[in-house]
Design an enzyme around this catalytic site. Structure first.
Site, PDB file in Angstrom:
ATOM      1  N   SER A  25      37.564  50.727  40.365  1.00  0.00           N
ATOM      2  CA  SER A  25      37.486  49.267  40.442  1.00  0.00           C
ATOM      3  C   SER A  25      37.450  48.727  41.860  1.00  0.00           C
ATOM      4  O   SER A  25      37.402  49.466  42.832  1.00  0.00           O
ATOM      5  CB  SER A  25      38.647  48.608  39.698  1.00  0.00           C
ATOM      6  OG  SER A  25      39.855  48.813  40.433  1.00  0.00           O
ATOM      7  N   TYR A  58      34.373  47.058  38.194  1.00  0.00           N
ATOM      8  CA  TYR A  58      35.036  45.909  37.582  1.00  0.00           C
ATOM      9  C   TYR A  58      36.154  45.448  38.506  1.00  0.00           C
ATOM     10  O   TYR A  58      36.606  46.186  39.375  1.00  0.00           O
ATOM     11  CB  TYR A  58      35.578  46.259  36.188  1.00  0.00           C
ATOM     12  CG  TYR A  58      36.638  47.344  36.204  1.00  0.00           C
ATOM     13  CD1 TYR A  58      37.989  47.015  36.276  1.00  0.00           C
ATOM     14  CD2 TYR A  58      36.284  48.683  36.176  1.00  0.00           C
ATOM     15  CE1 TYR A  58      38.957  48.011  36.312  1.00  0.00           C
ATOM     16  CE2 TYR A  58      37.241  49.675  36.205  1.00  0.00           C
ATOM     17  CZ  TYR A  58      38.574  49.334  36.274  1.00  0.00           C
ATOM     18  OH  TYR A  58      39.527  50.316  36.315  1.00  0.00           O
TER      19      TYR A  58
END
EC number: 4.1.1.11
Length: 126
Positions: A25, A58
């Site tokens: 991430s 993300y």
């Protein structure tokens, strides 16, 4: 027919950390996420201005002010201090696409929002 458009953008953020030994991430200051309209866990495209690398990951919100930290494998794609553009996209039908405007957040060297717009102009950073 749906059309994918730029939904949100954080422009020229500075990478503050790169943690290879992490699940994955990109951690981003929650104030920047809120200002841009990017949600926690939302898929984003990241473009490294310094080396041209492009990747998807993300987001994870952090309360640490000014933090933009690449986690896991993406840590190999930037160095601390590199400038990145963080973008999210959304699908719209043709009618929605005609009037939709993205949210663009410009930041300073400390990753503090300095300007928020809903447009971009060719040939201009602002």
């Amino acid at each position: 027919m749906n059309i994918a458009l730029l939904k949100s953008k954080i422009h020229r953020a500075s990478v503050t950390e790169a943690r290879l030994d992490y699940v994955g991430s990109i951690s981003i200051d929650e104030k920047l996420l809120q200002a841009s309209g990017i949600l926690e866990y939302e898929k984003v495209q990241v473009v490294n201005i310094n080396n041209g690398a492009r990747f998807e990951t993300y987001t994870i919100a952090t309360q640490e002010e000014g933090v933009v930290c690449l986690n896991g494998a993406t840590a190999r794609l930037a160095e601390v201090g590199d400038k990145v553009i963080i973008m999210s996209y959304a699908d719209f039908n043709e009618e929605e696409a005609k009037t939709f405007k993205p949210k663009v957040v410009f930041v300073d060297e400390n990753n503090t929002a300095t300007k928020i717009t809903n447009y971009e102009k060719h040939g201009s950073i602002f």
